[in-house]
Design an enzyme around this catalytic site. Structure first.
Site, PDB file in Angstrom:
ATOM      1  N   LYS A  52       0.824  -1.201   0.042  1.00  0.00           N
ATOM      2  CA  LYS A  52      -0.005  -0.077   0.068  1.00  0.00           C
ATOM      3  C   LYS A  52       0.727   1.266  -0.077  1.00  0.00           C
ATOM      4  O   LYS A  52       0.600   2.507  -0.718  1.00  0.00           O
ATOM      5  CB  LYS A  52      -1.041  -0.131   1.302  1.00  0.00           C
ATOM      6  CG  LYS A  52      -2.061  -1.050   0.939  1.00  0.00           C
ATOM      7  CD  LYS A  52      -2.783  -1.339   2.189  1.00  0.00           C
ATOM      8  CE  LYS A  52      -3.657  -2.334   2.016  1.00  0.00           C
ATOM      9  NZ  LYS A  52      -4.626  -2.811   3.426  1.00  0.00           N
ATOM     10  N   GLN A  96      -4.349  -1.725   9.626  1.00  0.00           N
ATOM     11  CA  GLN A  96      -4.500  -2.885   9.222  1.00  0.00           C
ATOM     12  C   GLN A  96      -4.897  -3.968   9.958  1.00  0.00           C
ATOM     13  O   GLN A  96      -4.731  -4.086  11.119  1.00  0.00           O
ATOM     14  CB  GLN A  96      -2.996  -3.311   8.550  1.00  0.00           C
ATOM     15  CG  GLN A  96      -2.769  -4.677   7.747  1.00  0.00           C
ATOM     16  CD  GLN A  96      -3.618  -4.491   6.571  1.00  0.00           C
ATOM     17  OE1 GLN A  96      -3.522  -3.623   5.911  1.00  0.00           O
ATOM     18  NE2 GLN A  96      -3.787  -5.940   5.955  1.00  0.00           N
ATOM     19  N   ASP A 119     -10.959   2.894   4.392  1.00  0.00           N
ATOM     20  CA  ASP A 119     -11.093   1.470   4.272  1.00  0.00           C
ATOM     21  C   ASP A 119     -12.709   1.019   4.228  1.00  0.00           C
ATOM     22  O   ASP A 119     -13.144   0.049   4.016  1.00  0.00           O
ATOM     23  CB  ASP A 119     -10.698   0.845   5.578  1.00  0.00           C
ATOM     24  CG  ASP A 119      -9.457  -0.213   5.214  1.00  0.00           C
ATOM     25  OD1 ASP A 119      -9.204  -0.486   4.182  1.00  0.00           O
ATOM     26  OD2 ASP A 119      -8.561  -0.486   6.090  1.00  0.00           O
TER      27      ASP A 119
HETATM   28  N1  GUN Z   1      -6.953  -7.190   6.019  1.00  0.00           N
HETATM   29  C1  GUN Z   1      -7.126  -7.788   5.257  1.00  0.00           C
HETATM   30  N2  GUN Z   1      -7.672  -6.876   4.068  1.00  0.00           N
HETATM   31  C2  GUN Z   1      -7.796  -5.677   4.770  1.00  0.00           C
HETATM   32  C3  GUN Z   1      -8.126  -4.400   4.178  1.00  0.00           C
HETATM   33  O1  GUN Z   1      -8.655  -4.279   3.259  1.00  0.00           O
HETATM   34  N3  GUN Z   1      -7.892  -3.327   4.961  1.00  0.00           N
HETATM   35  C4  GUN Z   1      -7.295  -3.559   6.153  1.00  0.00           C
HETATM   36  N4  GUN Z   1      -7.123  -2.408   7.053  1.00  0.00           N
HETATM   37  N5  GUN Z   1      -7.248  -4.584   6.809  1.00  0.00           N
HETATM   38  C5  GUN Z   1      -7.226  -5.829   5.995  1.00  0.00           C
END
Ligand code: GUN
Length: 293
Positions: A52, A96, A119
């Site tokens: 990311k 995350q 998110d």
């Molecule tokens: N863990 C697995 N997929 C995601 C996501 O799209 N965002 C976040 N913050 N954590 C994740």
């Protein structure tokens, strides 16, 4: 069978975002800024957050990486969330998941300002998504919708079967596919771990979206001839062929299912890259204050 090339579409979307960033900066506006919070050192989460941050550089965003040890207290993590909420330079941020068991995930996600929740995990954004109001749609479902649109896959009147009811993918996906919108209007069946005779549902799917996290779970006998198959699974499995010692495996037994379906997303290179592009898109919307004015 047509391969749905998520990597290619993700790079196209990132190019469009990069162009918009240049435009914003040429108008004297500030550089969009995404922050990512990582707790602990889970290998998968480390990889995703690193990807990311790298993608931010690619499109010209500023990024901030906040790291906490596995044993960080809930209070300290909440403090980080409050600081990012209050920082006028940060347009959006993510925490995350998964978080360690001693931290209440809902408490953390609810502390994120909805206007910075790129998110789309805050109950306000989830509720607004259900009600068709402007919101951040969570990145993986948003990415899947984008792929279906790009490949001009007809959804109206089709039977969409979603396997898996997670808050991150299965549940929002089922809502998006049933919406009365250009991409939607499906008849949706949401299957999960308690579904009896799963195959009787998956076999009738025109569009099958698999988000279980069980490698090779969906076999050819579970899929209808000519179906569109979207594989969201990304389980790390040990592999001697790979430098890293592992490879990513989808939920779908690709070799046999791809013989039968009309479209399929590979793993890796399908849905995964779209998740990142969608997060960048949400961050751009946040920087432009398009959702929350
Ligand atoms: N863990 C697995 N997929 C995601 C996501 O799209 N965002 C976040 N913050 N954590 C994740």
């Amino acid at each position: 069978m047509n391969l749905i090339d998520g990597k290619k579409i993700s790079l196209q979307l990132q190019d469009e975002i990069a162009k918009e960033v240049k435009q914003l900066i040429s108008e004297g506006k500030k550089q969009p800024h995404l922050a990512a919070v990582l707790v602990g050192s889970d290998g998968g989460s480390e990889t995703y957050v690193a990807a990311k941050i790298k993608a931010c550089e690619r499109v010209g965003f500023k990024s901030t990486f906040v790291r906490h040890p596995e044993h960080v207290t809930e209070e300290k993590l909440l403090l980080t969330v409050h600081e990012l909420n209050a920082d006028p330079d940060v347009d959006g941020f993510i925490v995350q998941l998964p978080l360690p068991r001693h931290i209440n995930e809902h408490k953390i996600l609810e502390a994120v300002l909805p206007s910075k929740d790129v998110d789309g995990f805050h109950p306000i954004n989830v509720g607004r998504m259900v009600l068709n109001l402007p919101c951040y749609v969570s990145a993986t479902p948003y990415g899947i919708v984008h792929l279906l649109r790009k490949y001009e896959i007809e959804t109206s009147g089709k039977h969409c079967v979603v396997v898996g009811r997670s808050h991150i993918v299965g549940s929002p996906m089922s809502i998006l596919m049933a919406k009365n919108t250009a991409l939607g209007n499906c008849t949706v069946t949401l299957c999960h771990s308690k579904t009896e005779n799963l195959k009787s549902y998956t076999k009738t799917a025109d569009i099958l979206i698999c988000a279980l996290g069980s490698p090779d779970f969906i076999t050819a006998d579970m899929v209808k001839e000519g179906a569109v198959v979207i594989d969201v699974g990304t389980t790390r499995v040990a592999s001697l062929d790979s430098k890293t010692g592992f490879k990513l495996k989808g939920d779908v037994k690709f070799d046999e299912v791809s013989q039968k379906c009309s479209f399929i997303t590979p793993v890796p290179g399908g849905v995964g890259p779209m998740t990142i592009a969608s997060l960048l898109k949400n961050t751009l919307l946040a920087a432009k204050k398009e959702i929350y004015k």
